[in-house]
Design a protein around this motif. Structure first.
Motif, short mmCIF file in Angstrom:
data_model
loop_
_atom_site.label_atom_id
_atom_site.label_comp_id
_atom_site.label_asym_id
_atom_site.label_seq_id
_atom_site.Cartn_x
_atom_site.Cartn_y
_atom_site.Cartn_z
N ALA A 70 0.86 -1.19 0.00
CA ALA A 70 0.00 0.00 0.00
C ALA A 70 0.89 1.24 0.00
O ALA A 70 1.80 1.37 0.81
CB ALA A 70 -0.90 -0.01 1.23
N ILE A 71 0.61 2.13 -0.95
CA ILE A 71 1.37 3.37 -1.09
C ILE A 71 0.40 4.54 -1.05
O ILE A 71 -0.63 4.54 -1.72
CB ILE A 71 2.15 3.40 -2.43
N THR A 72 0.75 5.56 -0.27
CA THR A 72 -0.07 6.76 -0.14
C THR A 72 0.69 7.95 -0.73
O THR A 72 1.91 8.02 -0.64
CB THR A 72 -0.42 7.02 1.34
N TYR A 73 -0.07 8.86 -1.34
CA TYR A 73 0.50 10.08 -1.94
C TYR A 73 0.07 11.29 -1.12
O TYR A 73 -1.10 11.42 -0.75
CB TYR A 73 0.00 10.23 -3.39
N CYS A 74 1.01 12.17 -0.87
CA CYS A 74 0.73 13.41 -0.14
C CYS A 74 0.61 14.54 -1.15
O CYS A 74 1.56 14.83 -1.88
CB CYS A 74 1.85 13.71 0.86
N THR A 75 -0.54 15.19 -1.19
CA THR A 75 -0.74 16.29 -2.13
C THR A 75 -0.02 17.56 -1.67
O THR A 75 0.25 18.44 -2.48
CB THR A 75 -2.24 16.59 -2.34
N LYS A 78 3.93 16.31 -2.27
CA LYS A 78 4.08 15.56 -3.53
C LYS A 78 4.98 14.32 -3.41
O LYS A 78 5.64 13.93 -4.36
CB LYS A 78 4.63 16.46 -4.65
N LYS A 79 5.00 13.70 -2.23
CA LYS A 79 5.81 12.51 -2.03
C LYS A 79 4.89 11.30 -1.75
O LYS A 79 3.75 11.47 -1.32
CB LYS A 79 6.77 12.69 -0.85
N THR A 80 5.43 10.13 -1.99
CA THR A 80 4.71 8.89 -1.64
C THR A 80 5.41 8.24 -0.46
O THR A 80 6.61 8.48 -0.22
CB THR A 80 4.68 7.91 -2.83
N TYR A 92 6.71 12.96 5.98
CA TYR A 92 7.64 14.01 5.56
C TYR A 92 7.21 15.40 6.01
O TYR A 92 8.01 16.15 6.56
CB TYR A 92 7.82 13.99 4.03
N CYS A 93 5.93 15.74 5.76
CA CYS A 93 5.48 17.10 6.08
C CYS A 93 4.37 17.13 7.13
O CYS A 93 3.89 18.20 7.48
CB CYS A 93 5.02 17.81 4.80
N LYS A 94 3.95 15.96 7.59
CA LYS A 94 2.91 15.82 8.63
C LYS A 94 1.52 16.25 8.16
O LYS A 94 0.63 16.46 8.96
CB LYS A 94 3.29 16.56 9.92
N SER A 95 1.33 16.37 6.88
CA SER A 95 0.03 16.76 6.32
C SER A 95 -0.93 15.57 6.34
O SER A 95 -0.52 14.41 6.23
CB SER A 95 0.20 17.24 4.88
N GLY A 96 -2.19 15.88 6.43
CA GLY A 96 -3.24 14.86 6.33
C GLY A 96 -3.88 14.87 4.94
O GLY A 96 -4.84 14.15 4.69
N GLU A 97 -3.33 15.69 4.06
CA GLU A 97 -3.85 15.79 2.69
C GLU A 97 -3.24 14.69 1.83
O GLU A 97 -2.36 14.92 1.00
CB GLU A 97 -3.52 17.17 2.11
N THR A 98 -3.70 13.47 2.07
CA THR A 98 -3.13 12.30 1.43
C THR A 98 -4.22 11.42 0.85
O THR A 98 -5.39 11.54 1.24
CB THR A 98 -2.32 11.47 2.44
N TYR A 99 -3.81 10.56 -0.08
CA TYR A 99 -4.75 9.55 -0.58
C TYR A 99 -3.99 8.29 -0.99
O TYR A 99 -2.81 8.35 -1.34
CB TYR A 99 -5.60 10.09 -1.74
#
Length: 135
Positions: A70-75, A78-80, A92-99
């Motif tokens: 399972a791989i998630t992308y951070c918008t 821009k990293k997986t 990496y950035c602690k964002s929850g803007e991921t999918y």
């Protein structure tokens, strides 16, 4: 246990392609199963082994499972990253803007089969059909 329903769907998909590919016997099916798909692998194999005995096309068919990470992308950055290890929060950035990019699929990767063009006593089961199905 949704594994039963998925096994039935996979077998039905292969049965649907069997006539057009002249398949008389399935030797094996290889599935790609995502690590966060919710499929319990050992229960899936048990369901496959139960249902294959009830369908002549699958009587001796083996099931091969390839686990897909399972791989998630951070918008935001821009990293997986690996989903299971870090969840929904980007490491990496602690964002929850991921999918989720990959890891929840169940895909038929390939099917090996004997076709009506091959001899019954042929010990090999060369690839007779390949079909992809997403569930």
């Amino acid at each position: 246990m949704h594994e039963l329903g998925i096994v039935i769907h996979v077998m039905k998909t292969i049965e649907d392609i069997a006539p057009e590919n002249h398949i008389t016997k399935v030797g094996s099916a290889t599935l790609e199963v995502g690590e966060v798909s919710g499929i319990v692998t050992n229960e899936f194999v048990d369901a496959w082994n139960y249902f294959r005995k009830k369908k002549p096309l699958f009587e001796d068919a083996e099931l091969n499972i390839i686990k897909m990470q399972a791989i998630t992308y951070c918008t935001a950055c821009k990293k997986t990253y690996p989903t299971v290890e870090y969840g929904r929060t980007c490491p990496y950035c602690k964002s929850g803007e991921t999918y989720l990019v990959t890891g929840n699929e169940c895909t038929i990767r390939d099917v090996t089969a004997q076709t009506e063009d091959e001899k019954e006593d042929d010990p090999g089961m060369p690839s007779g059909a390949e079909q992809e199905s997403r569930t």
